[in-house]
Enzyme design. Structure first.
Site, short mmCIF file in Angstrom:
data_model
loop_
_atom_site.label_atom_id
_atom_site.label_comp_id
_atom_site.label_asym_id
_atom_site.label_seq_id
_atom_site.Cartn_x
_atom_site.Cartn_y
_atom_site.Cartn_z
N CYS A 259 26.65 49.56 -9.58
CA CYS A 259 25.37 50.47 -9.54
C CYS A 259 25.72 51.47 -7.99
O CYS A 259 26.32 52.18 -8.13
CB CYS A 259 23.77 50.15 -8.68
SG CYS A 259 23.18 49.60 -10.17
N GLY B 7 17.41 48.89 -12.64
CA GLY B 7 18.00 49.66 -13.82
C GLY B 7 18.33 50.95 -14.08
O GLY B 7 18.32 51.28 -12.53
N LYS C 17 11.64 39.00 -15.61
CA LYS C 17 12.59 39.13 -16.88
C LYS C 17 13.69 39.12 -16.58
O LYS C 17 13.92 40.29 -16.97
CB LYS C 17 11.58 40.76 -17.57
CG LYS C 17 12.16 39.77 -18.77
CD LYS C 17 12.00 42.19 -19.32
CE LYS C 17 13.05 42.93 -19.55
NZ LYS C 17 13.93 41.99 -19.53
N ASN D 270 24.12 43.88 -15.21
CA ASN D 270 25.26 43.57 -14.83
C ASN D 270 25.81 42.97 -13.72
O ASN D 270 27.13 42.28 -13.58
CB ASN D 270 25.28 45.12 -14.20
CG ASN D 270 24.52 45.74 -12.99
OD1 ASN D 270 23.36 45.67 -13.21
ND2 ASN D 270 24.76 46.09 -12.33
N GLU E 149 15.41 49.80 -7.92
CA GLU E 149 17.36 49.86 -7.56
C GLU E 149 17.32 50.58 -9.03
O GLU E 149 17.45 50.35 -9.97
CB GLU E 149 17.61 49.18 -7.62
CG GLU E 149 18.99 49.47 -5.83
CD GLU E 149 19.86 49.45 -7.38
OE1 GLU E 149 20.49 50.83 -7.88
OE2 GLU E 149 20.35 47.98 -7.81
N LEU E 150 17.58 51.83 -9.48
CA LEU E 150 17.84 52.77 -10.37
C LEU E 150 19.54 53.56 -10.00
O LEU E 150 19.66 54.23 -10.41
CB LEU E 150 16.62 53.80 -10.20
CG LEU E 150 15.45 53.44 -10.05
CD1 LEU E 150 14.12 54.66 -9.84
CD2 LEU E 150 14.77 52.46 -11.32
N GLU F 90 25.67 59.36 -14.25
CA GLU F 90 26.44 58.31 -13.64
C GLU F 90 27.16 57.12 -14.77
O GLU F 90 26.76 56.94 -15.63
CB GLU F 90 25.00 56.66 -13.32
CG GLU F 90 25.44 55.82 -12.87
CD GLU F 90 24.78 54.70 -11.99
OE1 GLU F 90 24.94 53.86 -11.83
OE2 GLU F 90 23.54 54.76 -13.23
N GLU G 42 16.46 45.83 -1.02
CA GLU G 42 15.92 44.91 -1.12
C GLU G 42 17.13 43.75 -0.03
O GLU G 42 17.79 45.07 1.18
CB GLU G 42 16.93 44.22 -2.34
CG GLU G 42 15.78 44.34 -3.52
CD GLU G 42 15.93 43.73 -5.00
OE1 GLU G 42 15.22 43.49 -5.50
OE2 GLU G 42 17.35 44.77 -5.23
#
Length: 464
Positions: free
Chosen positions: A266, A210, A157, A134, A232-233, A368, A445
């Protein structure tokens, strides 16, 4: 690198953008070995020299901002204006970490009984990052900036559906002198490359952005090898609009905070709670502003909202809207239908959708919704608004729109969120920590706080 590859397509029209190798476990294992060998010299590099490299890369990236932005729009779908800002954001993150590289000093004390007491902070070694689709460019910056600044090496990745701009950006770092062994990209699926990074015993730290379900798997794998992890979900950010709020500013904030990046952010506003005293005029103004947004190919001038990233994601969004309406848990004020006319049928488009009088138990309030859907509900008291805002498993961000300092004080303390905005939403500079509570993840972060994650303390006691 494995010779097999997979293709990357433009979500606006289905056209082929490029292809990248499909990495394997052997590719990851080889990358880890190379990264550890590189760590020996990179960790001893003077922090000032690392800073110069980051600054130089940022300068080159800014010079080629337009070309990079076009590539990002082609593979991700967002409007070119947003891509330009994201590329600039990547450069700014590099500049920020370049400016503070080398500032994480240790501690010193002297004790009569123990002698000289020192604490050194040293880089961990090989770190890894898994990037989402995103905001691939900005989030890659968040992850590689503190790692390189602190003298660690890194394996990245990228997303399987938006890896090309990340790969291009790594090239700019190589051009200014960052060794390719220090920053490596291994493209491929989460099931293969992502799992290999999470399981690998010689990777010391892993940062993942993710879905919650995937994050749980990543955490389980990482725990078995005692990796430091940042997760970070996602989130289901609430916006609380009080009766004394600047209605125009709040309405504009709701529209920009929800429909930016086609709602695929997010910290996007995903639930709006409005004081019943101003509910009707607020909803009407939001409808007017959302109705003026232009949907289309992100490369077309004047477009405000691009396509949803994949048709599968679009169909999931639509099913949540339909479930809400069919169960009479909310009313569609605008949008809510998959477009069936050209040129929209060529891509995965979904219109800005506004749902009103939405029940707290509606699926669009509980889950979400990663797309352009804005559910709005009324409240009678600030206590009710805060309680409903907290009634979710997520806790990434929230905002309160008011000029009442009593409400501001209460909301900033009681909202279950890692980030609380007042009279704004979504925007966050690289100098402050980013992260959530509850199912929104672990760790932070951005800012100086991120540096601590990539350093470990060593205690030294010297008796006179």
């Amino acid at each position: 690198m494995n010779q097999e590859s997979y293709d990357v397509y433009n979500p606006a029209d289905g056209s082929l953008v490029g292809s990248v190798p499909a990495g394997t476990y052997d590719d990851v294992n080889n990358a880890v070995s190379i990264a550890w060998e590189a760590f020996r010299s990179w960790s001893q590099t003077d922090p000032l020299d690392r800073s110069k490299l980051l600054f130089s890369a940022a300068q080159l990236i800014r010079a080629d901002q337009k070309d990079l932005a076009r590539l990002l729009t082609r593979e991700q779908g967002k409007p070119l204006r947003e891509s330009l800002n994201e590329v600039a954001g990547f450069a700014r993150v590099l500049e920020y970490y370049a400016s503070i590289s080398g500032t994480m000093h240790g501690d010193y004390g002297l004790s009569k009984n123990y002698g000289h007491m020192m604490v050194m902070r040293q880089p961990l070694g090989v770190c890894a990052a898994i990037i989402p689709w995103n905001m691939p460019v900005l989030i890659m910056g968040w992850k590689i900036g503190p790692v390189l600044a602190t003298g660690n090496t890194m394996i990245v990745k990228p997303s399987t559906t938006a890896p090309l701009t990340c790969k291009a950006l790594a090239g700019y770092l190589y051009r200014v002198g960052v060794p390719e062994s220090v920053l490596q990209l291994v493209t491929g699926s989460g099931e293969v490359v992502g799992e290999a990074l999470a399981r690998h015993p010689d990777i010391r730290s892993l940062s993942f952005t993710g879905a919650v379900s995937t994050g749980i798997q990543v955490a389980e794998h990482a725990a078995k090898t005692f990796k430091k992890t940042i997760l970070e979900l996602g989130g289901s950010d609430a916006m609380i609009v009080c009766r004394d709020a600047d209605l125009e500013a709040a309405a504009k904030g709701a529209v920009s905070g929800r429909f930016f990046n086609c709602g695929q952010t997010c910290t996007a506003i995903k639930r709006v709670f409005v004081d019943t005293k101003i509910y009707a005029p607020f909803v009407q103004r939001v409808r007017e502003l959302a109705g003026a947004l232009q949907v289309g190919n992100g490369l077309t001038p004047g477009v405000d909202i691009g396509p949803v990233h994949t048709k599968r994601q679009r169909d999931t969004i639509h099913s949540l809207v339909q479930e809400t309406v069919n169960n009479q848990l909310g009313t569609v004020m605008s949008g809510g239908e998959i477009p069936d006319s050209n040129p929209y049928t060529m891509g995965s488009f979904y219109p800005p959708t506004i749902l009103t009088d939405v029940d707290p138990d509606a699926p669009v309030m509980r889950e979400e919704v990663f797309g352009p859907v804005l559910p709005i509900s009324g409240f009678d008291s600030i206590s009710d608004a805060i309680e409903r805002a907290n009634a979710t498993r997520f806790g990434l961000g929230a905002s309160v729109w008011t000029h009442d300092m009593r409400i501001i004080s209460r909301a900033t303390q009681e909202l279950d969120a890692g980030i609380v905005w007042v009279n704004q939403h979504l925007r966050i500079p690289p100098e402050v920590p980013f992260g959530g509570v509850k199912s929104s993840g672990l760790g932070r972060e951005n800012g100086r706080y991120a540096l601590f994650h990539y350093l470990e303390e060593k205690t030294i006691l010297i008796h006179p």
